[in-house]
Design a protein around this motif. Structure first.
Motif, PDB file in Angstrom:
ATOM      1  N   PHE A 257       0.958  -1.113  -0.001  1.00 15.86           N
ATOM      2  CA  PHE A 257       0.086  -0.064  -0.112  1.00 15.86           C
ATOM      3  C   PHE A 257       0.888   1.071  -0.073  1.00 15.86           C
ATOM      4  N   VAL A 258       0.793   2.119  -0.957  1.00 14.60           N
ATOM      5  CA  VAL A 258       1.834   3.146  -1.071  1.00 14.60           C
ATOM      6  C   VAL A 258       0.970   4.501  -1.368  1.00 14.60           C
ATOM      7  N   VAL A 259       1.735   5.724  -1.332  1.00 14.06           N
ATOM      8  CA  VAL A 259       1.144   7.156  -1.701  1.00 14.06           C
ATOM      9  C   VAL A 259       2.234   7.635  -2.491  1.00 14.06           C
ATOM     10  N   ASN A 260       1.985   8.501  -3.274  1.00  7.50           N
ATOM     11  CA  ASN A 260       3.196   9.175  -4.067  1.00  7.50           C
ATOM     12  C   ASN A 260       3.323  10.261  -2.993  1.00  7.50           C
ATOM     13  N   LYS A 261       4.570  10.763  -3.155  1.00  3.79           N
ATOM     14  CA  LYS A 261       5.520  11.498  -2.184  1.00  3.79           C
ATOM     15  C   LYS A 261       4.894  13.026  -1.988  1.00  3.79           C
ATOM     16  N   ASP A 262       4.670  13.405  -3.146  1.00  3.30           N
ATOM     17  CA  ASP A 262       4.179  15.007  -3.300  1.00  3.30           C
ATOM     18  C   ASP A 262       2.681  15.073  -2.478  1.00  3.30           C
ATOM     19  N   ILE A 263       1.979  13.940  -2.894  1.00  4.32           N
ATOM     20  CA  ILE A 263       0.405  13.860  -2.248  1.00  4.32           C
ATOM     21  C   ILE A 263       0.686  13.606  -0.808  1.00  4.32           C
ATOM     22  N   TRP A 264       1.419  12.743  -0.202  1.00  5.57           N
ATOM     23  CA  TRP A 264       1.582  12.564   1.153  1.00  5.57           C
ATOM     24  C   TRP A 264       2.254  13.728   1.739  1.00  5.57           C
ATOM     25  N   ASN A 265       3.042  14.629   1.139  1.00  3.17           N
ATOM     26  CA  ASN A 265       3.541  15.929   1.934  1.00  3.17           C
ATOM     27  C   ASN A 265       2.504  16.807   1.554  1.00  3.17           C
ATOM     28  N   SER A 266       1.370  16.900   1.170  1.00  2.00           N
ATOM     29  CA  SER A 266       0.429  17.908   0.803  1.00  2.00           C
ATOM     30  C   SER A 266      -0.481  17.733   2.096  1.00  2.00           C
ATOM     31  N   TRP A 267      -0.676  16.366   2.767  1.00  3.55           N
ATOM     32  CA  TRP A 267      -1.545  16.315   3.815  1.00  3.55           C
ATOM     33  C   TRP A 267      -0.894  16.594   4.999  1.00  3.55           C
ATOM     34  N   THR A 268      -1.895  16.771   6.221  1.00  4.46           N
ATOM     35  CA  THR A 268      -1.457  17.412   7.544  1.00  4.46           C
ATOM     36  C   THR A 268      -0.723  16.128   8.232  1.00  4.46           C
ATOM     37  N   PRO A 269       0.174  16.094   9.240  1.00  8.31           N
ATOM     38  CA  PRO A 269       0.370  15.029   9.881  1.00  8.31           C
ATOM     39  C   PRO A 269      -0.611  14.135  10.511  1.00  8.31           C
ATOM     40  N   ALA A 270      -1.556  14.662  11.090  1.00  7.04           N
ATOM     41  CA  ALA A 270      -2.908  13.965  11.555  1.00  7.04           C
ATOM     42  C   ALA A 270      -3.483  13.250  10.279  1.00  7.04           C
ATOM     43  N   ASP A 271      -3.739  13.521   9.159  1.00 11.78           N
ATOM     44  CA  ASP A 271      -4.294  12.965   7.995  1.00 11.78           C
ATOM     45  C   ASP A 271      -3.357  11.827   7.611  1.00 11.78           C
ATOM     46  N   ARG A 272      -2.030  12.102   7.799  1.00 11.08           N
ATOM     47  CA  ARG A 272      -1.303  11.149   7.210  1.00 11.08           C
ATOM     48  C   ARG A 272      -1.186   9.794   8.267  1.00 11.08           C
ATOM     49  N   GLU A 273      -1.115  10.169   9.355  1.00 11.42           N
ATOM     50  CA  GLU A 273      -1.285   9.069  10.486  1.00 11.42           C
ATOM     51  C   GLU A 273      -2.740   8.137  10.126  1.00 11.42           C
ATOM     52  N   ILE A 274      -3.910   9.206   9.663  1.00 10.19           N
ATOM     53  CA  ILE A 274      -5.095   8.261   9.520  1.00 10.19           C
ATOM     54  C   ILE A 274      -4.772   7.413   8.236  1.00 10.19           C
ATOM     55  N   VAL A 275      -4.092   7.852   7.114  1.00 13.99           N
ATOM     56  CA  VAL A 275      -4.239   7.245   6.014  1.00 13.99           C
ATOM     57  C   VAL A 275      -3.205   6.004   6.274  1.00 13.99           C
ATOM     58  N   LYS A 276      -2.409   6.146   6.971  1.00 15.72           N
ATOM     59  CA  LYS A 276      -1.184   5.073   7.283  1.00 15.72           C
ATOM     60  C   LYS A 276      -2.012   3.874   8.095  1.00 15.72           C
ATOM     61  N   GLN A 277      -2.603   4.229   9.149  1.00 15.85           N
ATOM     62  CA  GLN A 277      -3.348   3.350  10.093  1.00 15.85           C
ATOM     63  C   GLN A 277      -4.431   2.600   9.213  1.00 15.85           C
ATOM     64  N   ALA A 278      -4.880   3.243   8.302  1.00 16.26           N
ATOM     65  CA  ALA A 278      -6.017   2.754   7.548  1.00 16.26           C
ATOM     66  C   ALA A 278      -5.555   1.602   6.696  1.00 16.26           C
ATOM     67  N   ALA A 279      -4.259   2.202   6.093  1.00 11.64           N
ATOM     68  CA  ALA A 279      -3.729   0.850   5.306  1.00 11.64           C
ATOM     69  C   ALA A 279      -3.116  -0.318   6.001  1.00 11.64           C
ATOM     70  N   ILE A 280      -2.709   0.029   7.108  1.00 18.21           N
ATOM     71  CA  ILE A 280      -2.361  -1.407   7.862  1.00 18.21           C
ATOM     72  C   ILE A 280      -3.408  -2.072   8.341  1.00 18.21           C
ATOM     73  N   ASP A 281      -4.670  -1.520   8.669  1.00 12.91           N
ATOM     74  CA  ASP A 281      -5.883  -2.156   9.013  1.00 12.91           C
ATOM     75  C   ASP A 281      -6.520  -2.761   7.732  1.00 12.91           C
ATOM     76  N   ALA A 282      -6.434  -2.270   6.759  1.00 10.98           N
ATOM     77  CA  ALA A 282      -7.020  -2.850   5.411  1.00 10.98           C
ATOM     78  C   ALA A 282      -6.186  -3.849   5.036  1.00 10.98           C
ATOM     79  N   GLY A 283      -4.734  -3.530   5.121  1.00 13.11           N
ATOM     80  CA  GLY A 283      -3.883  -4.699   4.770  1.00 13.11           C
ATOM     81  C   GLY A 283      -3.987  -5.959   5.560  1.00 13.11           C
ATOM     82  N   LYS A 284      -4.207  -5.899   6.853  1.00 14.12           N
ATOM     83  CA  LYS A 284      -4.539  -7.089   7.565  1.00 14.12           C
ATOM     84  C   LYS A 284      -5.773  -7.800   7.025  1.00 14.12           C
ATOM     85  N   GLU A 285      -6.846  -7.113   6.982  1.00 12.61           N
ATOM     86  CA  GLU A 285      -8.047  -7.744   6.473  1.00 12.61           C
ATOM     87  C   GLU A 285      -7.885  -8.371   5.254  1.00 12.61           C
TER      88      GLU A 285
END
Ligand code: X2X
Length: 345
Positions: free
Chosen positions: A247-275
């Motif tokens: 599960f990956v994100v383009n770097k510029d897109i990643w950097n355009s998000w707030t730290p809080a949103d990055r954390e949400i996207v990352k945790q969502a990827a980990i949860d979705a990955g497990k499922e």
């Protein structure tokens, strides 16, 4: 407006912008829709994983990050080998991608395609969820994308339209469709087959017309794509490699998000990955592997190999492992072997 007044206000506006907190600036740069690339759609575990990720992100960001799925690698006209470059270039914002499809650009990912290196799911988990997995994520990061979580396409089993494959001799001269990765050409050449590279989109018509005799993909893919309807009535369970997803994100897109949103996207990827991994393994980890019966119920012969029969395939492909170790990184391969040997079974 007089020129002087205009210039003064323009300078003031620029100054105001320069002093705006980066997070606030990033907020204004959010796109109304982000584009997620997938090879396989939601009928497959792979596409389901993408959908789970997108839904979790939408819910947990209250719609600030809205992701649309593009299965069939449609953002790059179905050419899955271009996905990694397109991700780096920003043609694609996010992806759940196969290690095989990105391996021509990221040599370390060929680790997973080494024939018969991963004897079981515990071996896969020991590598992806351990130190080696972290090291590969660092390599992906250096290559220009932001890796967040592992998923899984699955153990790739071989199917064909001709006969049960029980030994390398049975593969002799068989025309086998393989993905666009040089390592696969080496593996199937070493086994005496006649491998031919083509995209997944081209593979199915080629099976239907008999232009190719066989292919290799996880059983979940085989079932969802109904490969028994394109003459693939022989399946051999040889478990020669597992195809993890990332599960990956383009770097510029990643950097355009707030730290809080990055954390949400990352945790969502980990949860979705497990499922997603649980979905990909369904029917293969339960007692008696019920998925094999589902495959057989379509009039398909499922061949399971004895340890000795399997060993003949291992032996025939040993030179391929030796050849590719150097290209992948001898240290990385050794670390993976060590993690596999130490796994909890
Ligand atoms: O093309 C394939 O065989 C597939 C769908 O499994 C991948 O994208 C690696």
């Amino acid at each position: 407006m007089k020129l002087r007044t205009f210039l003064t206000s323009a300078v003031a506006a620029a100054a105001a912008l320069a002093f705006t907190a980066p997070a606030a600036l990033a907020q204004t740069a959010y796109k109304s829709e982000y584009r997620m690339s997938l090879v396989l759609g939601t009928a497959f575990p792979w596409g389901k994983g993408g959908e789970l990720w997108a839904n979790k992100v939408r819910e947990r960001t209250q719609g600030r990050i809205n992701i649309k799925l593009y299965p069939g690698v449609s953002l790059i006209q179905g050419d899955q080998t271009r996905e990694f470059s397109a991700l780096r270039q920003g043609v694609i914002d996010l992806a759940v991608g196969s290690t095989i499809n990105w391996s021509p650009q990221v040599k370390a990912l060929n680790l997973f395609s080494l024939p018969f290196l991963f004897p079981d799911y515990a071996a896969v988990d020991a590598v992806t969820q351990g130190e080696v997995g972290k090291q590969i994520f660092q390599t992906l990061d250096k290559a220009g994308v932001v890796p967040l979580a592992w998923g899984e396409n699955g153990y790739r089993e071989i199917s064909n339209s001709k006969k049960p494959i029980k030994s390398p001799a049975d593969l002799k001269g068989m025309k086998i469709r393989v993905v666009g990765s040089p390592l696969f050409l080496d593996t199937f050449t070493a086994l005496g087959a006649n491998p031919t590279q083509m995209s997944w989109a081209d593979a199915q018509p080629a099976m239907a017309s008999g232009a190719v005799d066989g292919q290799e993909n996880p059983l979940a893919v085989y079932m969802a794509a109904k490969l028994h309807t394109v003459a693939q009535k022989q399946v051999t369970m040889w478990g020669y490699m597992n195809d993890p997803l990332v599960f990956v994100v383009n770097k510029d897109i990643w950097n355009s998000w707030t730290p809080a949103d990055r954390e949400i996207v990352k945790q969502a990827a980990i949860d979705a990955g497990k499922e997603e991994i649980a979905i990909a393994r369904k029917g293969l980890v339960e007692e008696g592997k019920p998925l094999l019966k589902d495959v057989a119920a379509n009039g398909v012969t499922v061949t399971e190999l004895s340890a000795a029969e399997r060993e003949a395939f291992v032996k025939a492909t040993r030179p391929v492992v030796d050849k590719w170790k150097g290209q992948i990184g001898a240290d990385l391969v050794a670390a993976a072997e060590k993690a596999i040997a130490a796994r909890k079974k």
